[in-house]
Design a protein around this motif. Structure first.
Motif, PDB file in Angstrom:
ATOM      1  N   ARG A 338      32.867 -31.656 -21.885  1.00  0.00           N
ATOM      2  CA  ARG A 338      33.431 -31.630 -23.239  1.00  0.00           C
ATOM      3  C   ARG A 338      34.950 -31.734 -23.236  1.00  0.00           C
ATOM      4  N   VAL A 339      35.587 -31.200 -22.194  1.00  0.00           N
ATOM      5  CA  VAL A 339      37.051 -31.182 -22.130  1.00  0.00           C
ATOM      6  C   VAL A 339      37.608 -32.504 -21.606  1.00  0.00           C
ATOM      7  N   GLY A 340      36.902 -33.128 -20.658  1.00  0.00           N
ATOM      8  CA  GLY A 340      37.420 -34.315 -19.979  1.00  0.00           C
ATOM      9  C   GLY A 340      37.896 -35.422 -20.908  1.00  0.00           C
ATOM     10  N   PRO A 341      37.103 -35.896 -21.863  1.00  0.00           N
ATOM     11  CA  PRO A 341      37.533 -37.015 -22.708  1.00  0.00           C
ATOM     12  C   PRO A 341      38.703 -36.684 -23.620  1.00  0.00           C
ATOM     13  N   ALA A 342      39.001 -35.414 -23.850  1.00  0.00           N
ATOM     14  CA  ALA A 342      40.126 -35.042 -24.699  1.00  0.00           C
ATOM     15  C   ALA A 342      41.437 -35.189 -23.932  1.00  0.00           C
ATOM     16  N   SER A 343      42.548 -35.001 -24.630  1.00  0.00           N
ATOM     17  CA  SER A 343      43.875 -35.092 -24.002  1.00  0.00           C
ATOM     18  C   SER A 343      44.531 -33.735 -23.888  1.00  0.00           C
ATOM     19  N   SER A 344      43.794 -32.680 -24.154  1.00  0.00           N
ATOM     20  CA  SER A 344      44.354 -31.333 -24.196  1.00  0.00           C
ATOM     21  C   SER A 344      44.756 -30.851 -22.807  1.00  0.00           C
ATOM     22  N   THR A 345      45.752 -29.965 -22.800  1.00  0.00           N
ATOM     23  CA  THR A 345      46.146 -29.311 -21.564  1.00  0.00           C
ATOM     24  C   THR A 345      45.077 -28.288 -21.171  1.00  0.00           C
ATOM     25  N   VAL A 346      44.783 -28.226 -19.880  1.00  0.00           N
ATOM     26  CA  VAL A 346      43.710 -27.365 -19.393  1.00  0.00           C
ATOM     27  C   VAL A 346      44.288 -26.421 -18.338  1.00  0.00           C
ATOM     28  N   LEU A 347      43.955 -25.134 -18.460  1.00  0.00           N
ATOM     29  CA  LEU A 347      44.330 -24.136 -17.474  1.00  0.00           C
ATOM     30  C   LEU A 347      43.060 -23.685 -16.757  1.00  0.00           C
ATOM     31  N   ILE A 348      43.036 -23.853 -15.449  1.00  0.00           N
ATOM     32  CA  ILE A 348      41.868 -23.530 -14.643  1.00  0.00           C
ATOM     33  C   ILE A 348      42.158 -22.231 -13.908  1.00  0.00           C
ATOM     34  N   LEU A 349      41.307 -21.227 -14.128  1.00  0.00           N
ATOM     35  CA  LEU A 349      41.504 -19.904 -13.564  1.00  0.00           C
ATOM     36  C   LEU A 349      40.411 -19.604 -12.556  1.00  0.00           C
ATOM     37  N   GLY A 350      40.745 -18.814 -11.574  1.00  0.00           N
ATOM     38  CA  GLY A 350      39.747 -18.433 -10.588  1.00  0.00           C
ATOM     39  C   GLY A 350      40.378 -18.034  -9.278  1.00  0.00           C
ATOM     40  N   GLU A 351      39.600 -17.373  -8.445  1.00  0.00           N
ATOM     41  CA  GLU A 351      40.086 -16.939  -7.142  1.00  0.00           C
ATOM     42  C   GLU A 351      40.342 -18.139  -6.235  1.00  0.00           C
ATOM     43  N   SER A 352      41.115 -17.916  -5.194  1.00  0.00           N
ATOM     44  CA  SER A 352      41.395 -18.978  -4.225  1.00  0.00           C
ATOM     45  C   SER A 352      40.100 -19.414  -3.548  1.00  0.00           C
ATOM     46  N   GLY A 353      39.947 -20.718  -3.404  1.00  0.00           N
ATOM     47  CA  GLY A 353      38.794 -21.244  -2.702  1.00  0.00           C
ATOM     48  C   GLY A 353      37.573 -21.473  -3.565  1.00  0.00           C
ATOM     49  N   THR A 354      37.695 -21.328  -4.884  1.00  0.00           N
ATOM     50  CA  THR A 354      36.522 -21.502  -5.743  1.00  0.00           C
ATOM     51  C   THR A 354      36.315 -22.953  -6.181  1.00  0.00           C
ATOM     52  N   GLY A 355      37.292 -23.825  -5.925  1.00  0.00           N
ATOM     53  CA  GLY A 355      37.125 -25.232  -6.282  1.00  0.00           C
ATOM     54  C   GLY A 355      37.868 -25.638  -7.537  1.00  0.00           C
ATOM     55  N   LYS A 356      39.026 -25.027  -7.792  1.00  0.00           N
ATOM     56  CA  LYS A 356      39.793 -25.357  -9.007  1.00  0.00           C
ATOM     57  C   LYS A 356      40.288 -26.801  -8.979  1.00  0.00           C
ATOM     58  N   GLU A 357      40.674 -27.267  -7.777  1.00  0.00           N
ATOM     59  CA  GLU A 357      41.161 -28.646  -7.690  1.00  0.00           C
ATOM     60  C   GLU A 357      40.043 -29.655  -7.952  1.00  0.00           C
ATOM     61  N   LEU A 358      38.824 -29.334  -7.570  1.00  0.00           N
ATOM     62  CA  LEU A 358      37.702 -30.223  -7.865  1.00  0.00           C
ATOM     63  C   LEU A 358      37.467 -30.327  -9.365  1.00  0.00           C
ATOM     64  N   VAL A 359      37.639 -29.214 -10.062  1.00  0.00           N
ATOM     65  CA  VAL A 359      37.506 -29.230 -11.523  1.00  0.00           C
ATOM     66  C   VAL A 359      38.585 -30.129 -12.128  1.00  0.00           C
ATOM     67  N   ALA A 360      39.818 -29.994 -11.635  1.00  0.00           N
ATOM     68  CA  ALA A 360      40.913 -30.818 -12.155  1.00  0.00           C
ATOM     69  C   ALA A 360      40.645 -32.303 -11.937  1.00  0.00           C
ATOM     70  N   ARG A 361      40.160 -32.644 -10.747  1.00  0.00           N
ATOM     71  CA  ARG A 361      39.867 -34.046 -10.456  1.00  0.00           C
ATOM     72  C   ARG A 361      38.745 -34.563 -11.356  1.00  0.00           C
ATOM     73  N   SER A 362      37.745 -33.742 -11.593  1.00  0.00           N
ATOM     74  CA  SER A 362      36.639 -34.154 -12.458  1.00  0.00           C
ATOM     75  C   SER A 362      37.112 -34.371 -13.890  1.00  0.00           C
ATOM     76  N   VAL A 363      37.998 -33.503 -14.366  1.00  0.00           N
ATOM     77  CA  VAL A 363      38.554 -33.672 -15.716  1.00  0.00           C
ATOM     78  C   VAL A 363      39.330 -34.979 -15.803  1.00  0.00           C
ATOM     79  N   HIS A 364      40.147 -35.274 -14.778  1.00  0.00           N
ATOM     80  CA  HIS A 364      40.908 -36.531 -14.764  1.00  0.00           C
ATOM     81  C   HIS A 364      39.983 -37.745 -14.784  1.00  0.00           C
ATOM     82  N   ASP A 365      38.942 -37.721 -13.963  1.00  0.00           N
ATOM     83  CA  ASP A 365      38.034 -38.868 -13.870  1.00  0.00           C
ATOM     84  C   ASP A 365      37.315 -39.138 -15.186  1.00  0.00           C
TER      85      ASP A 365
END
Length: 621
Positions: A338-365
């Motif tokens: 739901r967030v990916g197609p929008a242009s909104s700024t996204v803040l990804i929260l979570g402990e280290s090693g949970t895969g925050k960068e993968l979420v960011a890449r998926s949103v970009h794609d």
């Protein structure tokens, strides 16, 4: 002055072949110090062409030969379609300056008639000794008009060859194109192309005409790495072969250059009754061989890149993919959709090693910025002074060591996505500048005054508790709310017990594919160990543990001890205490309540019972 063969030295001229001044001739006789060619009136030969520089080229005599050099012109100088800085001139050479064609000739004449629309030249001759006729003193004559038409024809053939070589990506097509160019360019009766195979032997890659299986000339050309003319078709001993330059011959062999050594050779033959090959035929064949060699090298390089790219994409698709069938991960994947197609700024929260960068890449794609660049900046990896330069760039002299301009990551991410990992580590001063960019204001490089505006989608991530940092005045509250337009919380791996085995199996397959060895599957003991571990390092810790097990594993199944998990030996050595079913139920309820922080509603969801049932079981203890 006499040449070694006794001929008098000839005078040379430059003839303009096209344009408003077509037919104009500049004699080089008596111009030993050189002549200049260019657009300005001060040149010895003025060209009416906007692409010509004020002083474009200079032609000068060195000893008995004439040379041309480019005078740092804007569009360059070409001789026989090849760009040059300096070049030796031979009669018949075609010089291109801008759109103007100039012909270097000996004893060039004026046009026959002013009424003729195109320049027609009298049959002035270029003479050279045929060594078979030296005793009789005979000369091989070729008219300037014939020479010019041959040059134009050969240029057209080479241009067509260049286009074909760049259009096709098949070796057979490239070889066929080179053979066609040689048949058209030098009028050969037979052409064969030989390439060096993996075993070092020459293999025929293509042929035209009546070609014998022998490849003597090709072998010599590869061995000597030289273009070769043979004096007589019946001679095959090494003494009959004359290295370039030679005057005439009935067969020729030209090496195909490679990055380190010859990759093969081209061999051409002509029937004796049809006359010999000339030096210009040899030169033409050398050009074709070089073009073919470059095309083959580019093709091999492209194939290597395509294979590497395919392998890289395969690895990225397996590693940079959100994996998990647990309810928590399904919620995250739904948010991304739901967030990916929008242009909104996204803040990804979570402990280290949970895969925050993968979420960011998926949103970009999934966003409209997916065709643009994706730039990642780890804010924790830079000091306070360098992070601002990394994000916004700097000019020369902005600080000590800034010896050249640096383009910041925001500029590099224009029309794309920038992901700021560990944004909580950013200094307050840098936070203020980041806030202005997020609000749409232009920014300046350090030490610069140029205002720069970019179209960038912002994604940020942190494992820090930003509200606590705001209370401690370590993070700007206005920036927090500007970043937290939409927030996605990544669950820790200990809350995704259903995903642990699925992730571990994926990592086993990935690492085993990379190393070419290792266990094929997880043993039951290994799966129990994976389920029982708390995973404080989350998915990163799990990945490292599986990699260790793949490296150390010796059987087809991965053992629990190979995972290297702490306290695994003590845990596995201690047998569970014997207890009743009621005691086990009570202990499990207490464990779930503790994990849920005493939240009975959440504990009921985990246990799959109602609140009344939970209270009754607690009261019965």
């Amino acid at each position: 002055m006499l040449y070694e063969n006794g001929l008098e030295s000839m005078s040379y001229s430059i003839v303009v072949l096209n344009g408003p001044n077509s037919g104009v001739t500049l004699s080089l006789e008596g111009a030993a110090e050189g002549v200049t060619i260019g657009r300005h009136i001060s040149n010895d030969l003025q060209l009416d062409d906007d692409k010509a520089s004020r002083m474009h080229s200079r032609i000068s005599q060195r000893g008995d030969r004439w040379h041309i050099e480019d005078c740092d012109s804007l569009n360059g100088t070409q001789v026989n379609s090849q760009p040059i800085e300096q070049s030796l001139l031979e009669p018949g050479d075609l010089i291109r300056i801008g759109d103007r064609l100039l012909l270097f000739v000996d004893d060039a004449s004026e046009a026959e008639s002013a009424d003729v629309q195109t320049s027609v030249f009298r049959a002035t001759t270029m003479a050279g000794r045929d060594k078979d006729l030296q005793s009789g003193g005979g000369l091989v004559e070729e008219s300037v008009s014939d020479s010019m038409s041959r040059i134009v024809r050969n240029s057209a053939v080479l241009c067509r060859l260049a286009n074909l070589l760049h259009q096709h990506s098949d070796v057979d097509v490239l070889i066929r194109s080179a053979i066609d160019a040689l048949v058209d360019g030098i009028d050969a009766d037979a052409v064969s192309v030989w390439l060096v195979a993996a075993d070092g032997r020459l293999r025929c890659a293509g042929r035209w005409g009546d070609v014998e299986e022998k490849h003597l000339l090709s072998s010599l050309a590869v061995e000597k790495s030289k273009a070769i003319l043979i004096d007589h078709p019946d001679n095959s001993d090494d003494d009959s072969v004359t290295d370039s330059p030679a005057t005439v011959g009935l067969a020729l062999g030209v090496p195909i250059p490679g990055p380190q050594s010859c990759r093969g050779a081209i061999e051409c033959h002509r029937a004796e009754k049809r006359g010999p090959f000339s030096r210009s035929d040899l030169d033409f064949s050398v050009v074709v061989a070089h073009q073919a060699g470059l095309a083959l090298e580019n093709l091999e390089h492209r194939e290597r890149l395509e294979l590497a790219n395919a392998e890289l994409r395969r690895r990225l698709s397996s590693q940079n993919k959100l994996v998990g069938s647990s309810a928590a991960m399904k919620c995250v994947v739904d948010q991304i959709g739901r967030v990916g197609p929008a242009s909104s700024t996204v803040l990804i929260l979570g402990e280290s090693g949970t895969g925050k960068e993968l979420v960011a890449r998926s949103v970009h794609d999934m966003s409209r910025y997916s065709a643009g660049p994706y730039v990642t900046v780890n804010c924790a990896a830079f000091s306070e002074s360098l992070l601002e330069s990394e994000l916004f760039g700097h000019e020369v002299g902005a600080f000590t060591g800034a010896d050249r301009r640096y383009i910041g990551q925001f500029e590099r991410a224009n029309r794309g996505t920038i992901f700021l990992d560990e944004v909580g580590e950013m200094s307050l001063a840098c936070q203020a500048k980041l806030l202005r960019v997020l609000e749409g204001h232009p920014f300046q490089r350090l030490g610069g005054d140029e205002e720069i505006s970019v179209d960038v989608r912002m994604l940020a991530a942190t494992h820090r508790n930003l509200p606590e940092m705001i209370e401690q005045q370590q993070f700007r509250e206005d920036l927090y709310y500007r970043l937290r337009v939409i927030d996605i919380k990544m669950p820790p791996l200990r809350d995704r017990e259903d995903d642990v085995i699925e992730l571990a199996a994926l990592f086993v397959e990935s690492f085993r594919s990379q190393m070419g060895r290792g266990p094929l599957r997880l043993s039951n003991d290994a799966m129990d160990a994976l389920r029982g571990h708390r995973w404080p390092g989350n998915v990163r810790e799990l990945k490292n543990a599986v990699e260790r097990a793949v490296v150390l594993g010796q059987g087809e199944e991965m053992d629990a001890v190979d995972l290297g998990l702490p306290n695994l030996t003590a845990t596995s050595a201690t047998a569970p205490a014997m207890m009743t079913l009621k005691e086990a139920e009570e202990r499990h309820i207490r464990f779930v309540l503790e994990r849920c922080g005493g939240n009975k509603t959440k504990a009921c969801k985990v246990l799959g019972i109602g609140r009344a049932t939970l209270y009754s079981k607690l009261e019965s203890e």
